[in-house]
Design a protein around this motif. Structure first.
Motif, PDB file in Angstrom:
ATOM      1  N   PRO A 193      64.138  76.355  39.985  1.00  0.00           N
ATOM      2  CA  PRO A 193      63.504  76.766  38.726  1.00  0.00           C
ATOM      3  C   PRO A 193      64.545  77.197  37.692  1.00  0.00           C
ATOM      4  O   PRO A 193      65.554  77.809  38.041  1.00  0.00           O
ATOM      5  N   GLY A 253      61.878  79.113  33.054  1.00  0.00           N
ATOM      6  CA  GLY A 253      60.626  78.671  33.640  1.00  0.00           C
ATOM      7  C   GLY A 253      60.439  77.168  33.552  1.00  0.00           C
ATOM      8  O   GLY A 253      61.400  76.398  33.528  1.00  0.00           O
ATOM      9  N   GLU A 254      59.190  76.729  33.494  1.00  0.00           N
ATOM     10  CA  GLU A 254      58.850  75.311  33.538  1.00  0.00           C
ATOM     11  C   GLU A 254      59.056  74.633  32.179  1.00  0.00           C
ATOM     12  O   GLU A 254      58.533  75.108  31.167  1.00  0.00           O
ATOM     13  N   SER A 294      53.514  72.209  39.149  1.00  0.00           N
ATOM     14  CA  SER A 294      54.895  72.570  38.866  1.00  0.00           C
ATOM     15  C   SER A 294      55.772  71.317  38.820  1.00  0.00           C
ATOM     16  O   SER A 294      55.417  70.267  39.378  1.00  0.00           O
ATOM     17  N   LYS A 342      57.744  86.707  31.075  1.00  0.00           N
ATOM     18  CA  LYS A 342      57.702  86.196  32.442  1.00  0.00           C
ATOM     19  C   LYS A 342      57.365  84.702  32.408  1.00  0.00           C
ATOM     20  O   LYS A 342      56.365  84.299  31.815  1.00  0.00           O
ATOM     21  N   LYS A 349      53.920  80.895  35.985  1.00  0.00           N
ATOM     22  CA  LYS A 349      53.983  80.514  37.391  1.00  0.00           C
ATOM     23  C   LYS A 349      52.630  80.103  37.946  1.00  0.00           C
ATOM     24  O   LYS A 349      52.530  79.683  39.095  1.00  0.00           O
ATOM     25  N   THR A 350      51.575  80.254  37.155  1.00  0.00           N
ATOM     26  CA  THR A 350      50.246  79.844  37.596  1.00  0.00           C
ATOM     27  C   THR A 350      49.764  78.693  36.724  1.00  0.00           C
ATOM     28  O   THR A 350      50.106  78.606  35.546  1.00  0.00           O
TER      29      THR A 350
END
Length: 285
Positions: free
Chosen positions: A46, A50-51, A92, A228, A231-232
């Motif tokens: 990661p 993040g993504e 993801s 943050k 992540k979901t």
């Protein structure tokens, strides 16, 4: 109003690339260009931001070109302006890396507006096995009518996308003159107005401009680096492209804190003239 496309025309205005696999080197370069810095050597690790929510849109450039230049396409591909973008991320990037995928591109809708004719181009990434939807994007392109083309637009004031009472964060960046070239190399979008001063002038612009999708990707990287990381799933992104971000420029990236609804609103403005709004949008996870 909406222009209803016959079913046979919808079939003609779609294309599918089967058995696609992600190129790790290209993905790593995208992360570098758009502000998603990888931790360590593994591409699957990661990123600190993040993504990269918009990466998969870059993999549809050939298919978008094929559809837009087909004889059945209802508009001239010349002069199409990318005005809005929606992205829905269902899995993801780690899952995408492991999967063999089918990439499907189609015309979703055509409609007449006051500014001209809009066309929605839908791009979907499915896992080849089981046809699970992993990622979806909807690009809205505008073909301006003559009245809009000849109208002199004077942007005197632009309201913030989020309320004046919202607390927001800001971060300033210098967007250098090579940004368009670097993004073109990873996306395949070599439109001349993104490349060099002389190619931009040939296309009718005073300077090259950043790709709208680079600006959006960079804005999301800024948001995810400071909040943050998402992540979901699913993660939803909506953005509107306003004025062109000419290169080089100093830009300010503004964003709100998520709050109870887990929504983040963001903007990109000119750092020297804040009334110039390049992009605004929101994301919810």
């Amino acid at each position: 109003g909406k222009v209803k496309l016959p079913s046979e025309l919808k079939d003609a205005l779609s294309t599918t690339l089967r058995r696609w696999r992600l190129d790790p080197k290209l993905y790593a370069e995208y992360c570098k260009v758009c502000g998603y810095q990888s931790k360590g050597n593994s591409v699957a690790t990661p990123t600190t931001a993040g993504e990269p929510l918009c990466f998969l849109e870059t993999q549809f450039m050939r298919q978008l070109f094929t559809v837009a230049t087909s004889k059945e396409f209802p508009l001239s591909p010349l002069g199409l302006i990318h005005v809005r973008q929606r992205v829905s991320v269902y899995s993801s990037m780690a899952e995408v890396m492991e999967a063999t995928c089918d990439l499907h591109c189609s015309v979703a809708e055509v409609r007449e507006t006051e500014k001209g004719v809009e066309v929605d181009m839908r791009c979907d990434v499915y896992a080849a096995e089981g046809q699970k939807l992993l990622w979806s994007g909807l690009s809205t392109l505008l073909s301006r009518n003559q009245r809009t083309r000849t109208r002199i637009r004077s942007v005197k004031h632009s309201e913030p996308f989020f309320g004046l009472n919202d607390s927001f964060h800001c971060q300033k960046f210098t967007v250098d003159s090579g940004t368009g070239l670097r993004y073109a190399a990873i996306s395949g979008d070599y439109n001349p107005h993104h490349l060099y001063p002389w190619t931009a002038r040939v296309a009718g612009y005073k300077q090259p401009m950043a790709h709208g999708m680079w600006t959006l990707a960079k804005a999301l990287a800024v948001v995810q680096s400071n909040l943050k990381p998402f992540k979901t799933f699913p993660v939803e992104v909506e953005a509107s492209f306003k004025l062109p971000l000419f290169l080089p420029s100093n830009a300010t990236f503004l964003y709100t804190s998520p709050g109870k609804r887990r929504q983040v609103f963001f903007e990109v403005r000119d750092a020297d003239n804040p009334q110039q709004l390049y992009l605004n949008g929101k994301t919810k996870c």
